[in-house]
Scaffold this motif. Structure first.
Motif, PDB file in Angstrom:
ATOM      1  N   LYS A 462      60.363 -59.959  69.560  1.00  0.00           N
ATOM      2  CA  LYS A 462      59.594 -58.781  69.171  1.00  0.00           C
ATOM      3  C   LYS A 462      58.689 -59.150  68.004  1.00  0.00           C
ATOM      4  N   LYS A 463      57.440 -59.380  68.293  1.00  0.00           N
ATOM      5  CA  LYS A 463      56.513 -59.954  67.308  1.00  0.00           C
ATOM      6  C   LYS A 463      56.146 -58.996  66.182  1.00  0.00           C
ATOM      7  N   THR A 464      56.278 -57.693  66.407  1.00  0.00           N
ATOM      8  CA  THR A 464      55.877 -56.747  65.360  1.00  0.00           C
ATOM      9  C   THR A 464      56.979 -56.542  64.314  1.00  0.00           C
ATOM     10  N   VAL A 465      58.178 -57.041  64.567  1.00  0.00           N
ATOM     11  CA  VAL A 465      59.303 -56.784  63.665  1.00  0.00           C
ATOM     12  C   VAL A 465      59.241 -57.707  62.457  1.00  0.00           C
ATOM     13  N   LYS A 466      59.204 -57.096  61.280  1.00  0.00           N
ATOM     14  CA  LYS A 466      59.202 -57.844  60.016  1.00  0.00           C
ATOM     15  C   LYS A 466      60.071 -57.084  59.012  1.00  0.00           C
ATOM     16  N   LEU A 467      60.764 -57.838  58.149  1.00  0.00           N
ATOM     17  CA  LEU A 467      61.643 -57.247  57.148  1.00  0.00           C
ATOM     18  C   LEU A 467      61.068 -57.445  55.765  1.00  0.00           C
ATOM     19  N   SER A 468      61.236 -56.422  54.909  1.00  0.00           N
ATOM     20  CA  SER A 468      60.798 -56.541  53.518  1.00  0.00           C
ATOM     21  C   SER A 468      61.553 -55.526  52.672  1.00  0.00           C
ATOM     22  N   ILE A 469      61.602 -55.775  51.369  1.00  0.00           N
ATOM     23  CA  ILE A 469      62.212 -54.844  50.419  1.00  0.00           C
ATOM     24  C   ILE A 469      61.109 -53.967  49.842  1.00  0.00           C
ATOM     25  N   VAL A 470      61.330 -52.639  49.873  1.00  0.00           N
ATOM     26  CA  VAL A 470      60.320 -51.715  49.341  1.00  0.00           C
ATOM     27  C   VAL A 470      60.963 -50.846  48.257  1.00  0.00           C
ATOM     28  N   SER A 471      60.119 -50.257  47.427  1.00  0.00           N
ATOM     29  CA  SER A 471      60.572 -49.342  46.376  1.00  0.00           C
ATOM     30  C   SER A 471      59.578 -48.192  46.302  1.00  0.00           C
ATOM     31  N   GLY A 472      59.795 -47.300  45.372  1.00  0.00           N
ATOM     32  CA  GLY A 472      58.881 -46.182  45.217  1.00  0.00           C
ATOM     33  C   GLY A 472      59.023 -45.169  46.339  1.00  0.00           C
ATOM     34  N   SER A 480      64.957 -50.258  49.096  1.00  0.00           N
ATOM     35  CA  SER A 480      65.499 -50.136  50.457  1.00  0.00           C
ATOM     36  C   SER A 480      64.926 -51.237  51.326  1.00  0.00           C
ATOM     37  N   LEU A 481      65.540 -51.445  52.478  1.00  0.00           N
ATOM     38  CA  LEU A 481      65.056 -52.435  53.442  1.00  0.00           C
ATOM     39  C   LEU A 481      64.075 -51.759  54.391  1.00  0.00           C
ATOM     40  N   LYS A 482      62.882 -52.311  54.487  1.00  0.00           N
ATOM     41  CA  LYS A 482      61.886 -51.803  55.417  1.00  0.00           C
ATOM     42  C   LYS A 482      61.872 -52.669  56.671  1.00  0.00           C
ATOM     43  N   VAL A 483      61.878 -52.009  57.812  1.00  0.00           N
ATOM     44  CA  VAL A 483      61.766 -52.694  59.101  1.00  0.00           C
ATOM     45  C   VAL A 483      60.463 -52.249  59.741  1.00  0.00           C
ATOM     46  N   ALA A 484      59.486 -53.145  59.749  1.00  0.00           N
ATOM     47  CA  ALA A 484      58.219 -52.851  60.423  1.00  0.00           C
ATOM     48  C   ALA A 484      58.386 -53.148  61.906  1.00  0.00           C
ATOM     49  N   CYS A 485      57.977 -52.220  62.770  1.00  0.00           N
ATOM     50  CA  CYS A 485      58.071 -52.431  64.214  1.00  0.00           C
ATOM     51  C   CYS A 485      57.125 -51.481  64.935  1.00  0.00           C
ATOM     52  N   ASP A 486      56.848 -51.768  66.181  1.00  0.00           N
ATOM     53  CA  ASP A 486      55.905 -50.962  66.954  1.00  0.00           C
ATOM     54  C   ASP A 486      56.310 -51.009  68.422  1.00  0.00           C
ATOM     55  N   ASP A 490      55.907 -53.709  71.416  1.00  0.00           N
ATOM     56  CA  ASP A 490      57.108 -54.507  71.675  1.00  0.00           C
ATOM     57  C   ASP A 490      58.104 -53.846  72.621  1.00  0.00           C
ATOM     58  N   GLY A 491      57.733 -52.692  73.186  1.00  0.00           N
ATOM     59  CA  GLY A 491      58.582 -52.094  74.196  1.00  0.00           C
ATOM     60  C   GLY A 491      59.502 -51.005  73.688  1.00  0.00           C
ATOM     61  N   GLU A 492      60.147 -50.350  74.639  1.00  0.00           N
ATOM     62  CA  GLU A 492      60.965 -49.165  74.384  1.00  0.00           C
ATOM     63  C   GLU A 492      62.132 -49.440  73.444  1.00  0.00           C
ATOM     64  N   TRP A 493      62.813 -50.593  73.646  1.00  0.00           N
ATOM     65  CA  TRP A 493      63.991 -50.919  72.855  1.00  0.00           C
ATOM     66  C   TRP A 493      63.683 -52.068  71.905  1.00  0.00           C
ATOM     67  N   ILE A 494      63.988 -51.860  70.637  1.00  0.00           N
ATOM     68  CA  ILE A 494      63.806 -52.922  69.657  1.00  0.00           C
ATOM     69  C   ILE A 494      65.124 -53.149  68.924  1.00  0.00           C
ATOM     70  N   ASP A 495      65.819 -54.249  69.268  1.00  0.00           N
ATOM     71  CA  ASP A 495      67.035 -54.644  68.559  1.00  0.00           C
ATOM     72  C   ASP A 495      66.612 -55.356  67.279  1.00  0.00           C
ATOM     73  N   ALA A 496      66.600 -54.620  66.186  1.00  0.00           N
ATOM     74  CA  ALA A 496      65.962 -55.121  64.977  1.00  0.00           C
ATOM     75  C   ALA A 496      66.884 -55.970  64.101  1.00  0.00           C
ATOM     76  N   TRP A 585      61.993 -46.329  71.077  1.00  0.00           N
ATOM     77  CA  TRP A 585      60.657 -45.760  70.888  1.00  0.00           C
ATOM     78  C   TRP A 585      60.393 -45.523  69.398  1.00  0.00           C
ATOM     79  N   GLY A 586      60.369 -46.639  68.675  1.00  0.00           N
ATOM     80  CA  GLY A 586      60.300 -46.544  67.228  1.00  0.00           C
ATOM     81  C   GLY A 586      59.003 -47.018  66.618  1.00  0.00           C
ATOM     82  N   THR A 587      58.965 -46.789  65.316  1.00  0.00           N
ATOM     83  CA  THR A 587      57.893 -47.287  64.457  1.00  0.00           C
ATOM     84  C   THR A 587      58.532 -47.682  63.135  1.00  0.00           C
ATOM     85  N   ASP A 588      57.720 -48.016  62.115  1.00  0.00           N
ATOM     86  CA  ASP A 588      58.266 -48.498  60.848  1.00  0.00           C
ATOM     87  C   ASP A 588      59.311 -47.534  60.279  1.00  0.00           C
TER      88      ASP A 588
END
Length: 601
Positions: A462-472, A480-486, A490-496, A585-588
């Protein structure tokens, strides 16, 4: 001289009195000794789904039978019955867990679907020295066929748990369709004409588009268990010998013939396998015939209260079933290997089986029509138990059913699954490993330290999946942990996410409570169908096994949702288990406060 005679007489008198007194002392002590001899002590008892609350339901005949057995044992044998609880989800892991922890359950539930595994994996010990095997209520035919290895019994089953497969059908509906009673299943059976050909002919005739919209809305047959056609042909997917060794039977022409009939029914449209339709279809007139166990007559007539007249006939046997054997199933009770009180366990098993027979089975059976009771007695002489050898394949049996929908032929469906089936047989025949109980320590994961090293991306395709730490504003609290995905890309199911076993320890044979907070950062791409999900998986490698299913619908962006659920009965104790979190069927999204605790009784 006179004094001597008097002394001797007095001595004789005293001795006589002493003997009489001692006799009374013995008489007085004898009852205590007898009571002591019958004290068999406390035992633990496990039947999935059974709790103390079950006994409050006076309409539940089985629960009342168990209650009577417990009361009888506790009154007569001086010990307490300690219930061990599990629901029906992977319930047999409770047996392994207690063995691994050094505290085996004394009396455990089992059935035709658990053997030969319970024997070959060493879960149970022989019951010959503890259970009265001459008791009149025992189902010895089943016990000889599937619960006996090397001359020893490993499970005791009562006659009332002996259940055969039947066809329930709507007699009124058939009359309305112009089918004479002499051509209905029960009449055909009595004339010796009830077979696959007459069964299929009726099914086709009763399949219809009743509302004229061009689609079938009434099926001739409802059957959620297509493998019954293999079994009615007198064969199973797996053969098991008297020592419990398994051998795959996919190449047997009788297997393929049974599956061909099932596939024909599915593809030609006269049979439906959907559970919801089959289980309620007779009452709603969505099916004309229903393949089930014989006790389902109670559900249709007494519980669903079907207004039409329902009749029952034995399952039609296939052309290769030369021995005229009828598929049955049954259950019973055994004693765990290493049980602390096998003598008490054996006595309780006898009491429990007798109580189940008299308080539950016999009253239930007597509610059914006389002809159906007669079938039960007659066909029990020709019973066989296909669920026992085929339990070697586990859930692969259901994969075979699924393949029937898509495969061009039965042979190609079996060929595609054969490697997995052979592996299952090898595992079944392998020497059992000593269970090792690994204690679990609860943990909480938050990201206040700015690290995310406990996680990795599970599905790296899943090429759109990226992890990062966010604040604010993006964070739930602090960091918190941010999971970017689309999902659009990348399809209906995203095992992140997957927790790394080197950082976080999760083991099987435990029941878990899992919770976390989650927030969508963008509007859900499919409102009403966007949800977060969590499972425990045994590795992050291709083909991993997953356990449990926790889901929570995410309707709005920038709203914090608290997700909580349980995952129990994990039949796996590998050292590479982890928590999987994904989105449908997710997003960030951001996630925080992940907590895993053990659920204890």
């Amino acid at each position: 001289m006179m004094r001597s005679k008097v002394f001797r007489k007095a001595l004789v008198f005293i001795v006589s009195i002493a003997m009489v007194l001692s006799f009374f002392v013995v008489i007085k002590k004898a009852p205590d000794s007898a009571v002591a001899a019958t004290k068999l002590g406390d035992i633990s008892f496990f039947r999935p789904g059974l709790t103390q609350d079950s006994f409050k339901n006076t309409n539940d005949l089985f629960a009342q039978a168990v209650k009577k057995a417990i009361d009888t044992y506790q009154k007569n044998y001086g010990g307490k019955i300690k219930l061990v609880y599990s629901d029906w989800n992977n319930w047999d892991t409770k047996i392994i867990t207690r063995m691994a922890a050094g505290d085996p359950i004394d009396v455990v539930f089992g059935g035709s679907g658990n053997f030969p595994r319970f024997y070959t994996k060493g879960y149970l010990q022989p019951i010959n020295n503890y259970v009265d095997l001459k008791a009149p209520y025992l189902n010895l035919r089943a016990m000889d066929q599937i619960f006996k290895y090397n001359g020893k019994y490993y499970l005791a089953s009562q006659y009332g748990s002996n259940h055969f497969w039947v066809v329930l059908y709507n007699k009124d509906l058939m009359l309305e369709e112009g089918i004479d009673e002499s051509e209905m299943p029960l009449a055909l059976y009595k004339k010796g004409k009830w077979n696959w050909d007459t069964f299929v002919a009726l099914a086709k005739k009763l399949t219809a588009d009743t509302n004229g919209d061009g689609k079938v809305d009434r099926y001739g047959v409802g059957c959620w268990y297509p493998q019954i056609f293999v079994y009615s042909n007198g064969v199973t997917y797996v053969n098991v010998d008297k020592n419990g060794n398994a051998k795959l039977n996919f190449d047997d022409p009788r297997v393929q013939k049974g599956l061909n009939l099932a596939q024909k029914g599915i593809k030609e449209g006269w049979m439906i396998t959907d559970w919801n339709t089959t289980s309620t279809g007779l009452a709603q007139r969505k099916i004309a015939m229903y393949i089930e166990r014989w006790y389902n007559y109670d559900d249709q007539v007494f519980n669903q209260k079907v207004e039409d007249e329902i009749e029952v006939v034995p399952i039609p046997l296939g052309p290769d079933n030369k021995s005229k054997l009828y598929p049955f199933e049954c259950d019973g009770y055994g004693i765990s290997k290493g049980a602390r009180n096998p003598k008490g366990a054996g006595k309780f098993i006898n009491i429990l089986l007798e109580s189940s027979q008299k308080v539950c089975d016999e009253p239930g059976i007597k509610r059914r029509p006389k002809y159906l009771q007669d079938f039960h007695k007659q066909l029990a002489k020709f019973s066989f138990y296909p669920g026992s050898p085929d339990s070697v394949l586990g859930n692969l049996v259901w994969d075979i059913n699924g393949a029937l929908f898509n495969a061009a032929s039965v042979s190609s469906a079996l060929a595609g699954l054969k490697p997995q089936a052979e592996q299952a047989v090898r595992e079944a025949n392998a020497q059992p490993e000593k269970p090792v109980f690994r204690p679990f320590k609860p943990f909480t994961i938050n990201f206040d330290n700015g690290k995310m090293d406990m996680f990795t991306i599970l599905d790296k395709t899943k090429k759109t999946v990226k992890l990062s730490i966010v604040s604010g504003k993006e964070a739930i609290k602090g960091k918190s942990l941010k999971v970017a995905c689309d999902s659009k890309k990348d399809g209906e199911w995203i095992d992140a996410l997957y927790t790394l076993p080197s950082k976080v320890k999760i083991y099987g044979w435990h029941d878990y409570k899992i919770s976390f907070d989650v927030k969508l950062l963008k509007a859900p791409p499919k409102p009403g169908d966007t949800y977060i999900y969590a499972q425990i998986i045994n590795s992050n490698k291709s083909g991993y096994k997953s356990y449990g299913w926790i889901t929570f619908k995410l309707d709005k962006a920038n709203t914090v949702y608290h997700v909580e659920g349980t995952i129990a009965g994990i039949p796996d104790n590998s050292t590479t288990m982890g928590l999987k979190i994904g989105i449908h069927w997710g997003t960030d999204f951001v996630i925080d406060n992940i907590k895993v605790e053990e659920v204890t009784q």
